[in-house]
Design a protein around this motif. Structure first.
Motif, mmCIF file in Angstrom:
data_model
loop_
_atom_site.group_PDB
_atom_site.id
_atom_site.type_symbol
_atom_site.label_atom_id
_atom_site.label_comp_id
_atom_site.label_asym_id
_atom_site.label_seq_id
_atom_site.Cartn_x
_atom_site.Cartn_y
_atom_site.Cartn_z
ATOM 1 N N ARG A 1 -58.844 -42.666 -27.075
ATOM 2 C CA ARG A 1 -57.508 -42.295 -26.613
ATOM 3 C C ARG A 1 -56.803 -41.435 -27.665
ATOM 4 O O ARG A 1 -57.109 -41.510 -28.861
ATOM 5 N N LYS A 2 -55.837 -40.638 -27.202
ATOM 6 C CA LYS A 2 -55.053 -39.802 -28.123
ATOM 7 C C LYS A 2 -54.171 -40.672 -29.019
ATOM 8 O O LYS A 2 -53.719 -41.745 -28.624
ATOM 9 N N HIS A 3 -53.942 -40.181 -30.213
ATOM 10 C CA HIS A 3 -53.069 -40.846 -31.201
ATOM 11 C C HIS A 3 -53.554 -42.257 -31.532
ATOM 12 O O HIS A 3 -52.767 -43.135 -31.893
ATOM 13 N N MET A 4 -54.855 -42.473 -31.430
ATOM 14 C CA MET A 4 -55.411 -43.789 -31.726
ATOM 15 C C MET A 4 -56.345 -43.685 -32.922
ATOM 16 O O MET A 4 -57.116 -42.731 -33.037
ATOM 17 N N ARG B 1 -54.944 -48.942 -35.676
ATOM 18 C CA ARG B 1 -54.222 -49.316 -34.457
ATOM 19 C C ARG B 1 -55.128 -50.100 -33.503
ATOM 20 O O ARG B 1 -54.689 -51.062 -32.870
ATOM 21 N N VAL B 2 -56.380 -49.688 -33.420
ATOM 22 C CA VAL B 2 -57.323 -50.408 -32.561
ATOM 23 C C VAL B 2 -57.512 -51.837 -33.056
ATOM 24 O O VAL B 2 -57.557 -52.784 -32.266
ATOM 25 N N THR B 3 -57.597 -52.006 -34.377
ATOM 26 C CA THR B 3 -57.744 -53.346 -34.945
ATOM 27 C C THR B 3 -56.559 -54.231 -34.588
ATOM 28 O O THR B 3 -56.722 -55.404 -34.192
#
Length: 266
Positions: free
Chosen positions: A240-243, A247-249
């Motif tokens: 995804r954009k801006h990811m 942030r995923v963590t």
């Protein structure tokens, strides 16, 4: 090419010493040793590509996630350097896949040889000597440090030599090397999923005296289905954009808390 003809360039020597002194200096939870790996290989990238778009693409590839035993990593650096010197940017995918495939097995071997065994044996002997006031306890660790340095240099040259052999023997069949390395890398990742990720379905369907476990149904469809879904969700988020990884963590932590309290995952 004979062993005697294989010589390390000044840049490759810098690669080794950078790793030895600073390979762990840029360690972080997003790339692990990725930043230290890139810092180590940078002198070679700078020599081969300079300030070019080609060099930028190779740099991005080398800056990806990397994590293995610090003492075994010179093998990978040596192979990487040899292939890049011979094939340039066209080796980018092959190098990335080889790194992915090699770092897992080498981590297991290296942790045993350079962490568990030395810390147990040398640590026990040195601790006993230190308690007796014997200064040789300190010398013992220093001696092991020099031995480790010698082994790491040997590994680095061995990796470089095998990389040269790989290119000389297979020549223009780099695409086949890339495909094989990709298969190896994906196999390693696939094997790690069920062993590292321990997610499982909790919900049980109840109807009268009948109970059906979602986890048992999932195991019949595909053992390790829950961990695989977590990985697929993670890859989807990363696309995804801006990811980014941080942030995923955080998202995975939040989803894990919610799924646990809602009795979806355990």
């Amino acid at each position: 090419m004979n062993n005697e003809q294989i010589k390390l360039s000044p840049e490759m020597k810098k690669v080794f010493w950078r790793w030895y002194f600073f390979g762990q200096a840029g360690w972080n939870y997003e790339k692990m040793q990725g930043l230290g790996y890139y810092y180590s290989i940078y002198p070679l990238i700078d020599k081969l590509y300079g300030a070019s778009d080609e060099g930028a693409r190779v740099a991005v590839s080398e800056l990806q996630f990397f994590n293995t035993n610090n003492s075994m990593a010179p093998i990978i650096l040596g192979v990487d350097g040899a292939i890049q010197e011979s094939q340039g940017e066209s080796s980018k995918d092959a190098v990335a896949s080889l790194k992915t495939g090699m770092m897992g097995p080498l981590a297991g071997i290296g942790d045993t040889l350079f962490a568990v065994i030395p810390n147990t044996i040398i640590g026990s002997i040195a601790s006993y000597m230190a308690l007796k006031g014997n200064p040789f306890a300190l010398i013992l660790w220093i001696a092991f440090g020099f031995l480790r340095l010698a082994v790491m240099r040997s590994f680095f040259f061995m990796g470089y030599k095998e990389g040269v052999k790989l290119i000389n023997s297979l020549g223009d069949r780099l695409k086949k090397i890339t495909s094989a390395a990709n298969v190896l890398g994906m196999t390693v990742i696939g094997a790690l999923i069920p062993s590292v990720i321990t997610a499982g379905f909790v919900y049980q369907f109840k109807n009268g005296g009948v109970k059906i476990s979602i986890q048992s149904l999932a195991d019949q469809i595909m053992p390790g289905l829950a961990p695989a879904l977590v990985v697929l969700f993670t890859y989807w988020l990363l696309g995804r954009k801006h990811m980014n990884s941080t942030r995923v963590t955080l998202i995975l932590i939040l989803v894990g808390i919610l799924a646990y309290n809602l009795k979806i995952f355990a």
